[in-house]
Design a protein around this motif. Structure first.
Motif, mmCIF file in Angstrom:
data_model
loop_
_atom_site.group_PDB
_atom_site.id
_atom_site.type_symbol
_atom_site.label_atom_id
_atom_site.label_comp_id
_atom_site.label_asym_id
_atom_site.label_seq_id
_atom_site.Cartn_x
_atom_site.Cartn_y
_atom_site.Cartn_z
ATOM 1 N N GLU A 180 28.285 58.342 0.053
ATOM 2 C CA GLU A 180 28.428 59.341 1.116
ATOM 3 C C GLU A 180 28.591 60.734 0.498
ATOM 4 O OE1 GLU A 180 31.120 59.972 5.154
ATOM 5 O OE2 GLU A 180 31.764 58.517 3.658
ATOM 6 N N GLU A 181 29.410 60.834 -0.523
ATOM 7 C CA GLU A 181 29.634 62.119 -1.186
ATOM 8 C C GLU A 181 28.386 62.602 -1.925
ATOM 9 O OE1 GLU A 181 32.538 63.828 -4.646
ATOM 10 O OE2 GLU A 181 33.407 62.417 -3.203
ATOM 11 N N LEU A 182 27.697 61.686 -2.606
ATOM 12 C CA LEU A 182 26.490 62.043 -3.358
ATOM 13 C C LEU A 182 25.348 62.516 -2.466
ATOM 14 C CD1 LEU A 182 26.190 59.124 -5.942
ATOM 15 C CD2 LEU A 182 26.393 61.537 -6.503
ATOM 16 N N THR A 183 25.156 61.812 -1.347
ATOM 17 C CA THR A 183 23.968 62.033 -0.521
ATOM 18 C C THR A 183 24.212 62.908 0.703
ATOM 19 O OG1 THR A 183 24.350 60.052 0.816
ATOM 20 C CG2 THR A 183 23.023 59.796 -1.208
ATOM 21 N N GLY A 184 25.464 63.019 1.112
ATOM 22 C CA GLY A 184 25.758 63.755 2.336
ATOM 23 C C GLY A 184 25.480 62.951 3.597
ATOM 24 N N ILE A 185 25.220 61.656 3.446
ATOM 25 C CA ILE A 185 24.958 60.774 4.585
ATOM 26 C C ILE A 185 26.245 60.013 4.890
ATOM 27 C CG2 ILE A 185 23.570 58.864 5.479
ATOM 28 C CD1 ILE A 185 21.960 61.408 4.992
ATOM 29 N N LYS A 186 26.689 60.074 6.138
ATOM 30 C CA LYS A 186 27.932 59.419 6.552
ATOM 31 C C LYS A 186 27.815 57.896 6.422
ATOM 32 C CE LYS A 186 30.113 63.118 7.958
ATOM 33 N NZ LYS A 186 31.248 63.614 7.230
ATOM 34 N N ALA A 187 28.956 57.257 6.184
ATOM 35 C CA ALA A 187 28.992 55.809 5.979
ATOM 36 C C ALA A 187 28.432 55.045 7.170
ATOM 37 C CB ALA A 187 30.419 55.348 5.678
ATOM 38 N N HIS A 188 28.733 55.493 8.393
ATOM 39 C CA HIS A 188 28.221 54.760 9.561
ATOM 40 C C HIS A 188 26.706 54.855 9.646
ATOM 41 C CE1 HIS A 188 28.480 58.802 11.402
ATOM 42 N NE2 HIS A 188 27.561 58.361 12.237
ATOM 43 N N VAL A 189 26.126 55.937 9.174
ATOM 44 C CA VAL A 189 24.662 56.072 9.157
ATOM 45 C C VAL A 189 24.078 55.144 8.097
ATOM 46 C CG1 VAL A 189 22.730 57.665 8.767
ATOM 47 C CG2 VAL A 189 24.762 58.440 10.026
ATOM 48 N N LEU A 190 24.711 55.071 6.941
ATOM 49 C CA LEU A 190 24.251 54.150 5.898
ATOM 50 C C LEU A 190 24.261 52.707 6.399
ATOM 51 C CD1 LEU A 190 26.132 55.697 2.842
ATOM 52 C CD2 LEU A 190 23.676 55.839 3.322
ATOM 53 N N ARG A 191 25.336 52.331 7.106
ATOM 54 C CA ARG A 191 25.411 50.968 7.642
ATOM 55 C C ARG A 191 24.325 50.730 8.689
ATOM 56 N NH1 ARG A 191 30.950 52.213 6.986
ATOM 57 N NH2 ARG A 191 31.132 52.862 9.155
ATOM 58 N N TYR A 192 24.025 51.743 9.502
ATOM 59 C CA TYR A 192 22.945 51.617 10.494
ATOM 60 C C TYR A 192 21.603 51.438 9.789
ATOM 61 C CZ TYR A 192 19.441 52.941 13.926
ATOM 62 O OH TYR A 192 18.327 52.963 14.719
ATOM 63 N N TRP A 193 21.356 52.227 8.763
ATOM 64 C CA TRP A 193 20.094 52.119 8.031
ATOM 65 C C TRP A 193 19.911 50.723 7.456
ATOM 66 C CZ3 TRP A 193 19.798 57.351 4.898
ATOM 67 C CH2 TRP A 193 19.541 58.396 5.781
ATOM 68 N N VAL B 121 18.150 48.626 10.071
ATOM 69 C CA VAL B 121 16.798 48.954 10.535
ATOM 70 C C VAL B 121 15.788 49.184 9.420
ATOM 71 C CG1 VAL B 121 17.632 49.882 12.728
ATOM 72 C CG2 VAL B 121 17.314 51.426 10.794
ATOM 73 N N VAL B 122 16.230 49.264 8.178
ATOM 74 C CA VAL B 122 15.316 49.471 7.054
ATOM 75 C C VAL B 122 15.355 48.229 6.167
ATOM 76 C CG1 VAL B 122 14.773 50.926 5.062
ATOM 77 C CG2 VAL B 122 15.715 51.967 7.142
ATOM 78 N N PRO B 123 14.318 47.399 6.246
ATOM 79 C CA PRO B 123 14.333 46.108 5.551
ATOM 80 C C PRO B 123 14.528 46.197 4.042
ATOM 81 C CG PRO B 123 12.496 46.211 7.053
ATOM 82 C CD PRO B 123 13.107 47.580 7.019
ATOM 83 N N SER B 124 14.033 47.218 3.409
ATOM 84 C CA SER B 124 14.133 47.294 1.952
ATOM 85 C C SER B 124 15.475 47.866 1.494
ATOM 86 C CB SER B 124 12.998 48.150 1.395
ATOM 87 O OG SER B 124 13.050 49.449 1.950
ATOM 88 N N PHE B 125 16.375 48.144 2.433
ATOM 89 C CA PHE B 125 17.652 48.765 2.111
ATOM 90 C C PHE B 125 18.786 47.807 2.450
ATOM 91 C CE2 PHE B 125 21.094 51.849 3.468
ATOM 92 C CZ PHE B 125 21.485 52.159 2.184
ATOM 93 N N LYS B 126 19.244 47.059 1.453
ATOM 94 C CA LYS B 126 20.334 46.104 1.645
ATOM 95 C C LYS B 126 21.232 46.108 0.427
ATOM 96 C CE LYS B 126 18.929 44.426 5.552
ATOM 97 N NZ LYS B 126 19.404 45.087 6.707
#
Length: 117
Positions: A10-23, A26-31
């Motif tokens: 979250e700190e490195l990318t600026g993407i919130k944790a809840h957004v990462l969990r959502y991705w 919905v994104v098959p290659s991201f696990k």
């Protein structure tokens, strides 16, 4: 191999944790992998993927699903394989959850706290 916690990502990318969990959903290659406690840890490959998703979603205005498909196309994965990969990731998550339940059940039974179920 370096690994990062969700808060580090979250700190490195600026993407919130809840957004990462959502991705993840919905994104098959991201696990990202999870440890025995269910905490996520991300490899450098997954961090790179997050930056690519961020670019596609926030700059190119893709949906998360569309960004996932774009990444799969860039990797040369056919649409049929896209659905198969989604199924594989869901099966992997189901098996991991089942493993954790069995492990916790065994731990409870060895502590004398076995359920009546």
């Amino acid at each position: 191999m370096a690994s990062f916690s969700i808060s580090e990502v979250e700190e490195l990318t600026g993407i919130k944790a809840h957004v990462l969990r959502y991705w993840e959903d919905v994104v098959p290659s991201f696990k990202p992998q999870k440890d025995d406690g269910g905490r996520r840890f991300y490899t450098q490959r997954e961090v790179d993927l997050i930056f690519r998703l961020k670019y596609l979603i926030y700059e190119k205005k893709f949906t998360a699903e569309g960004a996932g498909q774009q990444i799969m196309e860039e990797a040369g994965v056919a649409q049929d394989n896209f659905e198969l990969i989604k199924l594989i990731h869901q099966t992997r998550a189901d098996i991991s959850n089942l493993y954790l339940k069995v492990k916790n059940k065994r731990k409870d039974s060895t502590n004398g706290n076995e359920d009546e179920n």
